[in-house]
Design an enzyme around this catalytic site. Structure first.
Site, PDB file in Angstrom:
ATOM      1  CE  LYS A   1      -0.280  -8.376   6.066  1.00 45.13           C
ATOM      2  NZ  LYS A   1       0.986  -7.767   5.618  1.00 45.13           N
TER       3      LYS A   1
ATOM      4  NE  ARG B   1      -2.807  -1.617   3.065  1.00 45.40           N
ATOM      5  CZ  ARG B   1      -3.281  -2.811   2.762  1.00 45.40           C
ATOM      6  NH1 ARG B   1      -3.048  -3.861   3.546  1.00 45.40           N
ATOM      7  NH2 ARG B   1      -4.000  -2.989   1.661  1.00 45.40           N
TER       8      ARG B   1
END
Length: 333
Positions: free
Chosen positions: A279, A314
């Site tokens: 991210k 994840r």
């Protein structure tokens, strides 16, 4: 005034007799941090925590899709989209997705997360028809090739229904039932577990100056409300994963505050799923501008969450993350 109890996690074999095992997992705690709005945090002994709150923190979590929550697990990301922030457009055929899925399972993925709609900041909504046409052939093909559990990453009940019919077993709703009002009822009518993720706003606008009074407590309260909504619909708490939604309507400081305090979310009585893989905030802190170069940063953040008892992670890079978690466990547990 509401009090929140964040377990201060420790690990290793030298566990004192008075320590409590966190969520039936691999970490334990003897003290907790008490958080209240507009009040300085303080540390107390775990023996001072109210019984009902302590039970929520210590009760073993039920398996999800057959995956034991007493150990860290890996969810492999497979985005079947042209515009996902990291791997959009990477797969040009069903065969290429099945090959990647097979590789992820061999690399240690416990479950595969299939998504047909990008929820990156600024992403547009995809029609139900287009989303189904992207994910169903892939899920069917993966299910025909292997037995690994499959999660469907969708906000839409019609997509969830088509995906579960094709062989998926978990619904991963980034809107936590906030986008499609029929989703809670649909999931309740199935045996499927669900992940409820926090997001402030929609993908189109969520990064337009997100604000909170207290991001950690605000996100906790929002997820608590969604868990209560799920239970009211008939979904038992042992079928629910919660996800604080790193990067979904959060600034860099918001993300870091949630990560530092993520053990608080065990107080919801659910297993926790965390998605930090590649991210933007990792790139901001590490200087890795290209998403695929954020593997080391992803591993660092993931191991920090493992040390706080987070059960499911994840990730895009299943091999690297699984190896890091295995070595961490060998050295420190």
């Amino acid at each position: 005034m509401t009090r929140y109890y964040r377990p201060i996690c420790q690990g290793g074999a030298n566990r004192p007799k008075e320590a409590h095992v966190l969520a039936g997992g691999w970490t334990w705690f003897t003290h907790v941090e008490v958080l209240e709005r507009n009040t300085a945090p303080r540390v107390i002994s775990a023996s001072e925590v109210p019984d009902d709150k302590l039970r929520r923190l210590t009760a073993p979590r039920a398996p999800i899709c057959g995956i034991e929550m007493a150990r860290p697990s890996v969810m492999g990301i497979l985005n079947i989209t042209p515009d996902s922030f990291s791997d959009g457009g990477q797969f040009d055929s069903v065969d290429s997705v099945v090959a990647r899925a097979s590789a992820m399972v061999k690399q240690g993925a416990d479950i595969l997360d299939i998504g047909g709609e990008s929820t990156r900041p600024g992403a547009d909504t995809v029609s139900i028809e287009d989303e189904i046409s992207r994910v169903v052939p892939v899920i069917s093909a993966i299910r025909g090739a292997m037995s690994a559990p499959i999660s469907i990453d969708t906000r839409k009940s019609a997509v969830a229904e088509a995906a579960l019919s094709a062989g998926a077993g978990l619904v991963n709703d980034v809107s936590a039932f906030g986008y499609d009002k029929a989703m809670a009822g649909y999931v309740a009518a199935t045996d499927a577990p669900v992940c409820l993720m926090h997001a402030q706003g929609s993908p189109e606008t969520m990064q337009n100056d997100p604000t909170y009074q207290n991001v950690v407590l605000d996100v906790y309260d929002a997820l608590s409300e969604r868990v209560a909504k799920a239970e009211a619909a008939g979904i038992s708490r042992d079928r629910i994963l919660v996800d604080p939604g790193i990067g979904f309507g959060k600034t860099l400081d918001h993300n870091l505050a949630l990560l530092r305090n993520i053990s608080l979310f065990h107080g919801l009585g659910c297993a926790i799923l965390l998605g930090v893989s590649r991210k933007k905030f990792i790139g901001t802190l590490s200087g890795a501008e290209v998403a695929s170069e954020r593997v080391a940063g992803t591993i660092g953040v993931t191991l920090g969450a493992v040390m706080q008892g987070v059960q499911m992670h994840r990730v895009h890079d299943t091999k690297e993350v699984n190896e890091a978690m295995s070595l961490w466990a060998a050295a420190y547990l």
